[in-house]
Design a protein around this motif. Structure first.
Motif, PDB file in Angstrom:
ATOM      1  N   THR A   1       0.812  -1.215   0.000  1.00 28.13           N
ATOM      2  CA  THR A   1       0.000   0.000   0.000  1.00 28.13           C
ATOM      3  C   THR A   1       0.842   1.259   0.000  1.00 28.13           C
ATOM      4  N   GLU A   2       2.147   1.143  -0.121  1.00 28.20           N
ATOM      5  CA  GLU A   2       3.012   2.310  -0.144  1.00 28.20           C
ATOM      6  C   GLU A   2       2.885   3.022  -1.490  1.00 28.20           C
TER       7      GLU A   2
ATOM      8  N   THR B   1      -4.975   6.141   0.966  1.00 29.12           N
ATOM      9  CA  THR B   1      -3.959   5.113   0.775  1.00 29.12           C
ATOM     10  C   THR B   1      -4.542   3.762   1.166  1.00 29.12           C
ATOM     11  N   GLY B   2      -4.009   2.727   0.563  1.00 29.37           N
ATOM     12  CA  GLY B   2      -4.509   1.387   0.831  1.00 29.37           C
ATOM     13  C   GLY B   2      -4.745   0.651  -0.470  1.00 29.37           C
TER      14      GLY B   2
ATOM     15  N   ARG C   1      -4.950  -5.467  13.812  1.00 28.40           N
ATOM     16  CA  ARG C   1      -3.656  -4.890  13.459  1.00 28.40           C
ATOM     17  C   ARG C   1      -2.740  -5.978  12.923  1.00 28.40           C
TER      18      ARG C   1
ATOM     19  N   ARG D   1       4.640   0.472   8.781  1.00 33.61           N
ATOM     20  CA  ARG D   1       3.252   0.196   9.121  1.00 33.61           C
ATOM     21  C   ARG D   1       2.299   0.519   7.971  1.00 33.61           C
ATOM     22  N   ASN D   2       2.513   1.611   7.239  1.00 33.32           N
ATOM     23  CA  ASN D   2       1.624   1.992   6.144  1.00 33.32           C
ATOM     24  C   ASN D   2       2.041   1.369   4.817  1.00 33.32           C
TER      25      ASN D   2
ATOM     26  N   SER E   1       7.943   2.785   4.686  1.00 34.18           N
ATOM     27  CA  SER E   1       6.963   3.336   5.627  1.00 34.18           C
ATOM     28  C   SER E   1       6.480   2.313   6.636  1.00 34.18           C
TER      29      SER E   1
ATOM     30  N   ARG F   1      -7.487  -0.950   4.634  1.00 38.75           N
ATOM     31  CA  ARG F   1      -6.602  -0.017   5.336  1.00 38.75           C
ATOM     32  C   ARG F   1      -5.182  -0.578   5.448  1.00 38.75           C
ATOM     33  N   PRO F   2      -4.174   0.293   5.322  1.00 42.17           N
ATOM     34  CA  PRO F   2      -2.782  -0.153   5.519  1.00 42.17           C
ATOM     35  C   PRO F   2      -2.525  -0.541   6.974  1.00 42.17           C
ATOM     36  N   GLY F   3      -1.635  -1.501   7.173  1.00 41.06           N
ATOM     37  CA  GLY F   3      -1.291  -1.944   8.513  1.00 41.06           C
ATOM     38  C   GLY F   3      -2.394  -2.711   9.213  1.00 41.06           C
TER      39      GLY F   3
END
Length: 629
Positions: A312-313, A325-326, A470, A496-497, A494, A348-350
């Motif tokens: 998702t970066e 983002t995602g 998570r 986590r994201n 990044s 969602r990222p992370g």
């Protein structure tokens, strides 16, 4: 002697006539194979005295009491009227074609649906990179003028500025024809711009669209973010439409987007997905869309579905088109296009997103019961998609066909009809004006697309429910990111994201089928009619046959009486005078007066009348007889 002989002859004739009349009366009293009544009154009296319909006999048994006869007549016909009123209600319900909803719960191994996953961000494709860099520079100056905001651009954009002046001037010309502007709200139009009563929040922002006749309107938005994204997207679509070969945008980067893919504990490969490009959602990948080898879940549960680890970066993306983002995911049936803006949702990222599915099938009755279509062949809209018919396919095809007809070009988001080209303001200067006008008519259903496009009689849907957690956890993220970077040499900056995990699986093997069946069949109608007939008259099917017999007898008697009346008119009409006999004509004029309605009297007169010539030789004796009488 002659008088006596005449009297004897006349008496003999009278006796013969009486015998014939008695014989005829006996024959009439004898019951025949087919019997008809001599009058309507006789028919009605016989019916009321012998029918099994309740209350009918009251119409004749109390005929000496006129008040009772009138009361039962009114009651009888009122009951008839109420019954047929109920019949009308039943017929109206029958011809409204109501349906019953049948709910069936089935259990079986299920074919896994198709899953489409998009990067959620459009990519800077090499074929349009220079044009996008120019657009970014123009957008930077526009935001600086409107909002005093200096948008940062990548270094590469500034380093290549000297080599892009010609294309930049061309793009700037078209951007100036569709500028991004601020406009005062409707309640502040009469105030000057430098008025202290006008605040920055009192402005609407949008862009101007003009027709070929310089008829312009301001496409305004209440949010500046929405206005900038829509304005940028409008110019971005024009840049995409200028690419002569759509394959130049087909830059699949599967390995750089999908970190890991597993289905039913087995690793996915390139044969399990197809790729397509979406103007706003970027690169999209559809899993399990190959009809020759579809996935089947061996068991329900999270370990027997599709598991994806996605990147998702955002690197080298277009931030003015997507502000999130995602990734975006959608579950749909095979041989159906993925309309990501309708049925998709974001990942969602992370976060590990676990999506459980429940299959649901809907089968509608066609024909008179609903306006559904079997395969879309009876819908007056051409299917522009290479897929089977769906309602959304029809609606988008309808809009695209109207776009080509009204604006002379096709909208870039939808398939291209035969003989058409995509809209590009270097060729179609006023297509934006036409598009937004047409879009307003489309949403108001002025084009009739929502009326023309009907629901399919058979459709499959998937009810989704999602859970979030998570991923990776705080204690495991170090080794997870390390293994991912070492395995595929991904440079995750990044953390986590940078990644997200998606699990899609069947919650259970049970699936629901919603079917329809006729609620009012012919058998049901006859049953309801019989119930009403029994309620009001306490009779049965044989009573209905008696009523039908009454109608047929009424028609038969009407024909018989009409035939007798016609024959009697023919008998009573005077015949023409015989040839060479003037005196006989005078006799014929008196014949109707001498004749009688009884048959035997007519025969007696006719047989005893002598001819005119037979009176000549017997003149004296005849005179004596007449005088004697």
């Amino acid at each position: 002697g002659s008088v006596k002989a005449g009297k004897m002859l006349e008496g003999e004739k009278m006796r013969q006539c009486k015998q014939e009349e008695e014989q005829q009366q006996k024959e009439e009293e004898r019951e025949g194979l087919i019997e008809f009544y001599s009058s309507y009154q006789e028919l009605f009296q016989f019916f009321c005295s012998n029918t099994t319909i309740h209350g009918a006999i009251r119409l004749v048994c109390s005929k000496k009491n006129k008040m009772k006869t009138a009361f039962w007549s009114v009651l009888f016909f009122l009951t008839f009227g109420l019954m047929y009123w109920q019949f009308g209600i039943l017929y109206r319900e029958y011809f409204s074609y109501p349906v019953n909803l049948n709910l069936n719960l089935n259990s079986d191994r299920l074919t896994f649906p198709a899953v489409t996953l998009c990067t959620l961000n459009p990519y800077r494709y090499s074929a349009i990179r220079k044009q996008l860099d120019n657009l970014d520079q123009i957008t930077q100056r526009t935001l600086l003028d409107l909002y005093d905001y200096n948008m940062s651009l990548p270094r590469s954009d500034w380093s290549t500025l000297s080599t892009q002046r010609r294309s930049s001037r061309s793009l700037l010309h078209h951007v100036q024809r569709h500028p991004l502007r601020r406009q005062k709200r409707d309640n502040l139009v009469n105030l000057p711009e430098n008025s202290p009563s006008v605040d920055k929040n009192d402005w609407k922002i949008g862009f101007v669209l003009c027709s070929e006749n310089n008829d312009c309107f301001h496409q305004a938005y209440s949010s500046g973010v929405d206005a900038v994204r829509e304005w940028y997207s409008f110019h971005y679509i024009n840049i995409l439409a200028q690419v002569p070969d759509a394959k130049a945008l087909d830059e699949s980067d599967f390995e750089n987007f999908i970190y890991a893919c597993r289905f039913n504990e087995a690793t996915c490969d390139k044969a399990n997905y197809t790729h397509f490009h979406h103007p706003l959602y970027g690169n999209c990948y559809t899993f399990n869309d190959n009809s020759s080898s579809l996935w089947t879940s061996s068991l329900p549960g999270i370990n027997n579905g599709l598991s994806l680890v996605v990147r998702t970066e955002q690197n080298d993306f277009i931030p003015l088109l997507s502000t999130v983002t995602g990734a975006r995911v959608m579950v749909h049936d095979q041989n159906e296009p993925a309309f990501m803006d309708d049925g998709g949702f974001n990942v969602r990222p992370g976060i590990e997103t676990s999506i459980s599915m429940r299959k649901e099938m809907t089968v509608r009755l066609g024909g008179s019961y609903s306006d559904c279509t079997e395969d879309g062949s009876d819908v007056p809209v051409q299917n522009l998609y290479s897929s089977r018919y769906t309602e959304q396919v029809c609606i988008r095809s309808c809009f695209q066909l109207n776009m080509v007809e009204r604006c002379g070009c096709a909208y870039y988001f939808y398939p291209l009809p035969d003989g058409a080209e995509y809209c590009d303001y270097t060729k179609h200067t006023a297509w934006g004006y036409c598009y937004y006008k047409l879009l307003a008519e489309f949403k108001a259903d002025v084009l009739g697309c929502f009326r023309k496009c009907r629901k399919p009689c058979k459709m499959t849907e998937y009810q989704l429910s999602a859970g979030y957690s998570r991923w990776p956890s705080a204690v495991s993220e170090d080794w997870v990111f390390y293994m991912l970077s070492q395995q595929n040499k991904y440079n995750i900056t990044s953390k986590r994201n940078g990644v997200a995990k998606v699990n899609i699986f069947f919650e259970e093997w049970n699936y629901k089928t919603n079917g329809e069946s006729p609620a009012f069949t012919v058998v049901t109608l006859l049953s309801q009619l019989g119930n009403q007939w029994s309620l009001w008259f306490g009779s049965s099917v044989l009573s209905v046959m008696e009523l039908a017999e009454l109608v047929l007898d009424f028609i038969a008697i009407t024909f018989i009486l009409a035939f007798r009346w016609f024959r009697s008119r023919q008998k009573l009409s005077p015949p023409g005078p015989p040839p060479n006999s003037q005196d006989n004509a005078a006799f014929q004029d008196e014949a109707p007066a001498l004749s009688s309605p009884h048959r035997f009297t007519v025969e007696a007169v006719v047989t005893t009348l002598p001819s005119y010539n037979s009176l000549e030789p017997r003149g004296p004796s005849r005179d004596g007889e007449v005088g004697h009488e």
